[in-house]
Enzyme design. Structure first.
Site, PDB file in Angstrom:
ATOM      1  N   HIS A  74      10.281  -2.716   2.684  1.00  0.00           N
ATOM      2  CA  HIS A  74      10.532  -1.659   2.655  1.00  0.00           C
ATOM      3  C   HIS A  74      13.069  -2.025   3.132  1.00  0.00           C
ATOM      4  O   HIS A  74      13.341  -0.883   2.275  1.00  0.00           O
ATOM      5  CB  HIS A  74      11.106  -0.908   4.808  1.00  0.00           C
ATOM      6  CG  HIS A  74       9.176  -0.596   4.376  1.00  0.00           C
ATOM      7  ND1 HIS A  74       8.386  -1.681   4.789  1.00  0.00           N
ATOM      8  CD2 HIS A  74       8.587   0.234   4.772  1.00  0.00           C
ATOM      9  CE1 HIS A  74       7.457  -1.379   4.487  1.00  0.00           C
ATOM     10  NE2 HIS A  74       7.481  -0.041   4.798  1.00  0.00           N
ATOM     11  N   HIS A 119      -5.215   3.992   7.450  1.00  0.00           N
ATOM     12  CA  HIS A 119      -3.204   4.702   7.709  1.00  0.00           C
ATOM     13  C   HIS A 119      -2.763   5.039   6.317  1.00  0.00           C
ATOM     14  O   HIS A 119      -2.558   6.374   6.113  1.00  0.00           O
ATOM     15  CB  HIS A 119      -2.581   3.520   7.272  1.00  0.00           C
ATOM     16  CG  HIS A 119      -0.991   3.597   7.857  1.00  0.00           C
ATOM     17  ND1 HIS A 119       0.094   3.977   8.474  1.00  0.00           N
ATOM     18  CD2 HIS A 119      -0.390   3.468   6.492  1.00  0.00           C
ATOM     19  CE1 HIS A 119       1.702   3.749   7.897  1.00  0.00           C
ATOM     20  NE2 HIS A 119       0.722   4.214   7.131  1.00  0.00           N
ATOM     21  N   GLU A 120      -3.251   4.985   4.698  1.00  0.00           N
ATOM     22  CA  GLU A 120      -2.912   5.114   4.314  1.00  0.00           C
ATOM     23  C   GLU A 120      -4.056   6.441   4.121  1.00  0.00           C
ATOM     24  O   GLU A 120      -3.332   7.729   3.474  1.00  0.00           O
ATOM     25  CB  GLU A 120      -3.895   4.643   2.807  1.00  0.00           C
ATOM     26  CG  GLU A 120      -3.043   3.232   2.710  1.00  0.00           C
ATOM     27  CD  GLU A 120      -0.948   3.562   2.921  1.00  0.00           C
ATOM     28  OE1 GLU A 120      -0.691   4.724   2.364  1.00  0.00           O
ATOM     29  OE2 GLU A 120      -0.743   2.541   3.339  1.00  0.00           O
ATOM     30  N   TYR A 139       8.149   4.227  11.262  1.00  0.00           N
ATOM     31  CA  TYR A 139       6.991   3.345  11.918  1.00  0.00           C
ATOM     32  C   TYR A 139       7.388   3.968  13.372  1.00  0.00           C
ATOM     33  O   TYR A 139       5.697   3.514  14.305  1.00  0.00           O
ATOM     34  CB  TYR A 139       6.769   2.486  11.294  1.00  0.00           C
ATOM     35  CG  TYR A 139       6.409   2.739   9.789  1.00  0.00           C
ATOM     36  CD1 TYR A 139       5.212   2.745   9.194  1.00  0.00           C
ATOM     37  CD2 TYR A 139       7.459   2.061   8.555  1.00  0.00           C
ATOM     38  CE1 TYR A 139       5.507   3.158   7.537  1.00  0.00           C
ATOM     39  CE2 TYR A 139       7.600   1.829   7.696  1.00  0.00           C
ATOM     40  CZ  TYR A 139       6.405   2.210   7.164  1.00  0.00           C
ATOM     41  OH  TYR A 139       6.170   2.651   5.662  1.00  0.00           O
ATOM     42  N   GLU A 195       3.148   9.348   8.842  1.00  0.00           N
ATOM     43  CA  GLU A 195       3.165   7.718   9.259  1.00  0.00           C
ATOM     44  C   GLU A 195       1.842   7.882  10.357  1.00  0.00           C
ATOM     45  O   GLU A 195       1.513   6.493  10.458  1.00  0.00           O
ATOM     46  CB  GLU A 195       3.938   6.873  10.026  1.00  0.00           C
ATOM     47  CG  GLU A 195       4.880   6.561   8.676  1.00  0.00           C
ATOM     48  CD  GLU A 195       4.043   6.419   7.444  1.00  0.00           C
ATOM     49  OE1 GLU A 195       3.382   5.100   7.657  1.00  0.00           O
ATOM     50  OE2 GLU A 195       5.032   6.789   6.216  1.00  0.00           O
ATOM     51  N   HIS A 254      -2.943   9.393   5.506  1.00  0.00           N
ATOM     52  CA  HIS A 254      -1.229  10.068   4.333  1.00  0.00           C
ATOM     53  C   HIS A 254      -2.128  11.029   3.805  1.00  0.00           C
ATOM     54  O   HIS A 254      -1.570  12.255   3.349  1.00  0.00           O
ATOM     55  CB  HIS A 254      -0.285   9.254   3.602  1.00  0.00           C
ATOM     56  CG  HIS A 254       0.207   8.432   4.354  1.00  0.00           C
ATOM     57  ND1 HIS A 254       1.286   9.282   4.944  1.00  0.00           N
ATOM     58  CD2 HIS A 254       0.547   7.167   4.047  1.00  0.00           C
ATOM     59  CE1 HIS A 254       2.484   7.831   5.557  1.00  0.00           C
ATOM     60  NE2 HIS A 254       1.445   6.544   5.154  1.00  0.00           N
ATOM     61  N   ALA A 268       0.856  -1.571  -0.411  1.00  0.00           N
ATOM     62  CA  ALA A 268      -0.225   0.030  -0.020  1.00  0.00           C
ATOM     63  C   ALA A 268       0.632   1.109   0.017  1.00  0.00           C
ATOM     64  O   ALA A 268       2.558   1.191   0.567  1.00  0.00           O
ATOM     65  CB  ALA A 268      -0.981   0.092   1.000  1.00  0.00           C
TER      66      ALA A 268
HETATM   67  C1  KAF Z   1       2.253   0.794  10.084  1.00  0.00           C
HETATM   68  C2  KAF Z   1       1.106   0.705  10.318  1.00  0.00           C
HETATM   69  C3  KAF Z   1       0.536  -0.357  10.539  1.00  0.00           C
HETATM   70  C4  KAF Z   1       1.360  -1.778  10.765  1.00  0.00           C
HETATM   71  C5  KAF Z   1       2.761  -2.040  10.169  1.00  0.00           C
HETATM   72  C6  KAF Z   1       3.326  -0.256   9.774  1.00  0.00           C
HETATM   73  C7  KAF Z   1       4.586  -0.815   8.752  1.00  0.00           C
HETATM   74  C8  KAF Z   1       4.078  -0.567   7.919  1.00  0.00           C
HETATM   75  C9  KAF Z   1       4.526  -2.288   7.049  1.00  0.00           C
HETATM   76  O1  KAF Z   1       5.647  -2.966   7.739  1.00  0.00           O
HETATM   77  O2  KAF Z   1       3.195  -2.662   6.749  1.00  0.00           O
HETATM   78  N1  KAF Z   1       3.140  -0.014   6.910  1.00  0.00           N
HETATM   79  C10 KAF Z   1       3.144   0.579   5.363  1.00  0.00           C
HETATM   80  O3  KAF Z   1       4.081  -0.036   4.820  1.00  0.00           O
HETATM   81  C11 KAF Z   1       2.072   0.785   5.527  1.00  0.00           C
HETATM   82  C12 KAF Z   1       2.741   1.856   4.057  1.00  0.00           C
HETATM   83  C13 KAF Z   1       3.316   3.273   3.870  1.00  0.00           C
HETATM   84  O4  KAF Z   1       1.881   3.752   4.069  1.00  0.00           O
HETATM   85  O5  KAF Z   1       3.356   3.439   4.921  1.00  0.00           O
HETATM   86  C14 KAF Z   1       3.859   3.866   2.792  1.00  0.00           C
HETATM   87  C15 KAF Z   1       5.143   2.977   2.221  1.00  0.00           C
HETATM   88  C16 KAF Z   1       5.851   3.253   1.208  1.00  0.00           C
HETATM   89  C17 KAF Z   1       5.267   2.648  -0.033  1.00  0.00           C
HETATM   90  C18 KAF Z   1       6.015   3.613  -0.832  1.00  0.00           C
HETATM   91  C19 KAF Z   1       6.648   4.197  -1.281  1.00  0.00           C
HETATM   92  C20 KAF Z   1       7.324   4.626  -0.097  1.00  0.00           C
HETATM   93  C21 KAF Z   1       7.125   4.518   0.800  1.00  0.00           C
HETATM   94  N2  KAF Z   1       3.958   4.847   2.664  1.00  0.00           N
HETATM   95  C22 KAF Z   1       3.362   6.197   1.970  1.00  0.00           C
HETATM   96  O6  KAF Z   1       2.680   5.848   1.403  1.00  0.00           O
HETATM   97  C23 KAF Z   1       3.696   7.302   2.464  1.00  0.00           C
HETATM   98  C24 KAF Z   1       5.560   7.704   2.885  1.00  0.00           C
HETATM   99  C25 KAF Z   1       5.442   8.942   3.692  1.00  0.00           C
HETATM  100  C26 KAF Z   1       4.283  10.305   2.581  1.00  0.00           C
HETATM  101  C27 KAF Z   1       3.267  10.031   2.399  1.00  0.00           C
HETATM  102  C28 KAF Z   1       3.072   8.630   2.024  1.00  0.00           C
HETATM  103 ZN    ZN Z   2       2.485   4.737   5.806  1.00  0.00          ZN
END
Ligand code: KAF
Ligand code: ZN
Length: 651
Positions: free
Chosen positions: A519, A389-390, A529, A417, A393, A360
């Protein structure tokens, strides 16, 4: 292609009207936040205005090419994205040359100084052209390899190629969460880790070298040092360590309780009752969230569970409906709704007809109007929370829309986040879920409260050590303290030490298990996070206070509170225009400027008391927690026990 040549024209255009000596001059690197000797602040302001206009167009172009690729993985789209990225790097380099020709550190206006500070760091575009292309290529290959990993079906004995077609989302995620078959879980865990991590190990090592070189050209010690600079906090690592130490007692309690329940399910021959928990039994591929094993662990199984998956499916929920609920929640606070075309342009479920990057993400197309989400949403409670969560953002994007482009970021990456998760803390309260018809009416009694708090603990507290260790490990890899020959050993040292999780099968340096987490191949920092999981409780508490709520923090729902919305908006609207300690100060009404574990501890206080009682007779912690334990026992064996035995035998 039309658009690409447009970009080139744009880059050249930007620099007309600036002193000649700026162009083509080699500026010395290796210093952080460079500046030059042009003291003309009015010219500097004109440069910033000009930059904002041009950069928005270039940024929009790059984002569009990335979106096209991420939502439709094809060679053509990959090619176009790579070209766009190289153009963008050229543009950044030109901007950087201009920005660092100004003596900006002495400018009177603090906002101008702050904008220049951002523009004076070039990032990876500082590399020579061939190294930059090599790095971009490596990043692409690692990301593609991860996105396209598929494994065989466990149930088929002699699988043919066509039986090896299971992707992480939704198939493997579903198996890890639903299966209670020890061997199936083990197979799935191992197959995913082997297939996703192993093939990128060598690429990762080269990526570390090149990223470090870029960081050093920018005046940072290494790539980890560069990443940490986003927090503008000199004692950042010390603060993190203190936060972790405040949370550790609660994690220990949760870990001990869950381990006992798992021993009951799988038996002592499979799980050591005083050891770390095998990594494949916690309902999640990385053991980072434990909410999928509530059926084995819920404190009062005869009472209500807050897992609303069944209710969502029964009521015919769709991905769009989930996102609409999140949108409504923000609107109820007097905050912004997403623009109409968000719904047409976003990708809210997994398409059948093409390959996509499923992880996501929320997108800002840099034109103050186009915002989208890409998520392979399934109708489950887990994805319900991810959708919020999304949308957090997106709400941030909407709130800082009037800032210049350089400030259209979070106060720090952890803030970005935290927004959606903070809202979820209200949405997920049983009283709110009842209000929206996802939970049946039930008494508001101690057992139900404990079931709810426990569920939240399995989401939030279970995550903390994982959120902490991933970048602790990467920082040490970047600094060279962990050498390329012991990547996996060091990874598991951390997994055991912090999470109390052990590899379920023997792992070697052939493997690369950190690479099995999105990641890592995607070069996305992770400490954000951990920071977010602390901050979101600070945000929740501050909003509850603003809403005039009185009562236990875990029952607070700020739905419809305009006061809470106003407070949150005031922080989000700043973007990164102010340093994050200032954002925390505004949020907490002057009470603190720091990340603070007190709100999360207050939230979980009743759970802590319940777990302490439950665990009164059980061991806390695990063998190997202090690293030395395992080695010490071997040492004790060699230096004390063996000599005694041999004397006994030989005398
Ligand atoms: C978060 C929340 C609950 C449980 C777990 C988590 C940690 C982490 C995971 O391990 O799943 N969560 C995510 O990775 C959710 C995706 C996101 O929203 O953080 C996403 C990650 C991403 C994807 C592609 C390029 C860069 C980052 N971040 C964003 O979409 C984002 C980041 C910064 C600013 C605006 C949007
Ligand atoms: Zn995120």
């Amino acid at each position: 292609m039309m658009k690409l040549s447009g970009t080139i024209i744009l880059v050249t255009f930007l620099f007309l009207g600036y002193p000649k000596d700026v162009q083509g001059r080699r500026r010395s690197l290796n210093h952080k936040y460079l500046q030059g000797n042009n003291t003309d602040e009015a010219a500097a302001l004109r440069f910033l205005v000009d930059y904002d206009k041009k950069a928005s167009v270039v940024c929009n172009f790059v984002m569009s090419s990335q979106w096209n690729y991420n939502t439709n993985i094809t060679d053509v789209n990959r090619q176009q994205m790579q070209e766009a990225q190289l153009e963008y790097a050229k543009f950044q380099k030109e901007v950087w040359k201009l920005a660092t020709s100004f003596a900006w550190k002495n400018f009177r206006d603090s906002s101008i100084r702050r904008q220049f500070k951002v523009l004076s760091v070039l990032g990876r575009a500082a590399l020579e052209d061939d190294k930059l292309s090599e790095l971009q290529k490596l990043l692409g290959e690692m990301r593609d390899s991860y996105a396209q990993t598929k494994i065989c079906d466990y149930k088929i004995e002699k699988p043919k190629r066509s039986d090896c077609n299971l992707p992480l989302e939704p198939d493997l995620t579903r198996i890890m969460s639903k299966s209670r078959d020890f061997d199936e879980l083990l197979f799935t865990w191992k197959a995913w880790h082997d297939a996703s991590g192993q093939p990128i190990r060598e690429k990762f090592n080269r990526y570390v070298e090149l990223s470090n070189e870029a960081a050093s050209l920018n005046g940072f010690k290494d790539h980890g040092d560069y990443w940490r600079s986003a927090y503008d906090t000199p004692d950042f690592e010390e603060q993190l360590e203190n936060l972790w130490y405040s949370l550790r007692p609660l994690y220990h309690q949760l870990h001990a309780y869950v381990r006992r329940k798992l021993v009951q399910e799988y038996g002592e021959d499979k799980i050591d009752p005083a050891g770390p928990i095998p990594a494949h039994l916690l309902g999640n591929m990385w053991a980072q969230s434990w909410t999928n094993i509530l059926d084995l662990t819920l404190p009062f199984p005869e009472k209500q569970s807050i897992d609303v998956t069944e209710a969502m499916v029964a009521q015919g929920y769709t991905p769009s409906r989930i996102f609409k609920m999140a949108d409504d929640f923000f609107a109820s606070l007097g905050m912004k709704s997403v623009p109409e075309d968000f719904w047409e342009k976003s990708m809210l479920w997994k398409p059948e007809d093409r390959d996509v990057v499923c992880h996501a993400s929320a997108w800002d197309f840099c034109d103050r109007g186009d915002f989208r989400i890409k998520q392979c949403t399934e109708v489950t409670m887990e994805d319900f929370v991810t959708a919020h969560h999304e949308m957090g953002h997106i709400q941030y994007y909407l709130q800082y829309v009037d800032q210049p482009l350089v400030f259209r970021e979070g106060a720090n990456p952890g803030f970005h986040e935290a927004v959606g998760d903070a809202i979820s803390l209200s949405v997920i309260t049983p009283s709110h879920l009842r209000q929206v018809g996802l939970l049946n009416k039930a008494e508001d009694d101690y057992e139900n409260d404990m079931n709810f708090l426990f569920t939240m603990g399995m989401e939030k507290i279970a995550f903390m050590p994982f959120g902490y260790l991933l970048d602790k490990w990467r920082w040490k890899v970047f600094s060279g303290e962990i050498s390329s020959e012991r990547l996996n050993e060091a990874w598991w040292d951390y997994r055991i030490k912090y999470q109390g999780i052990s590899p379920p099968v023997n792992r070697t340096e052939e493997n690369f298990d950190a690479g099995a987490k999105y990641h890592v191949p995607s070069n996305i920092p992770y400490i954000r996070y951990f920071v977010s999981f602390v901050l979101q409780f600070q945000l929740h508490q501050a909003m509850c206070d603003a809403a005039g709520y009185e009562g236990p923090l875990y029952k607070c729902d700020v739905y419809k509170s305009k006061e809470a919305g106003r407070l949150l908006s005031s922080v989000l609207a700043l973007g990164s225009a102010k340093p994050s300690p200032e954002a925390i100060r505004i949020l907490t009404n002057g009470r603190t400027t720091k990340m603070d574990a007190a709100p999360i501890l207050e939230y979980f206080e009743p759970l802590m008391r319940w777990l302490e009682e439950e665990n009164a007779e059980s061991p806390l912690g695990w063998r190997g927690e202090n690293g030395a334990d395992v080695k010490t026992s071997i040492g004790v064996l060699i230096t004390i026990v063996l000599p005694i035995i041999s004397r006994f035998i030989f005398e």
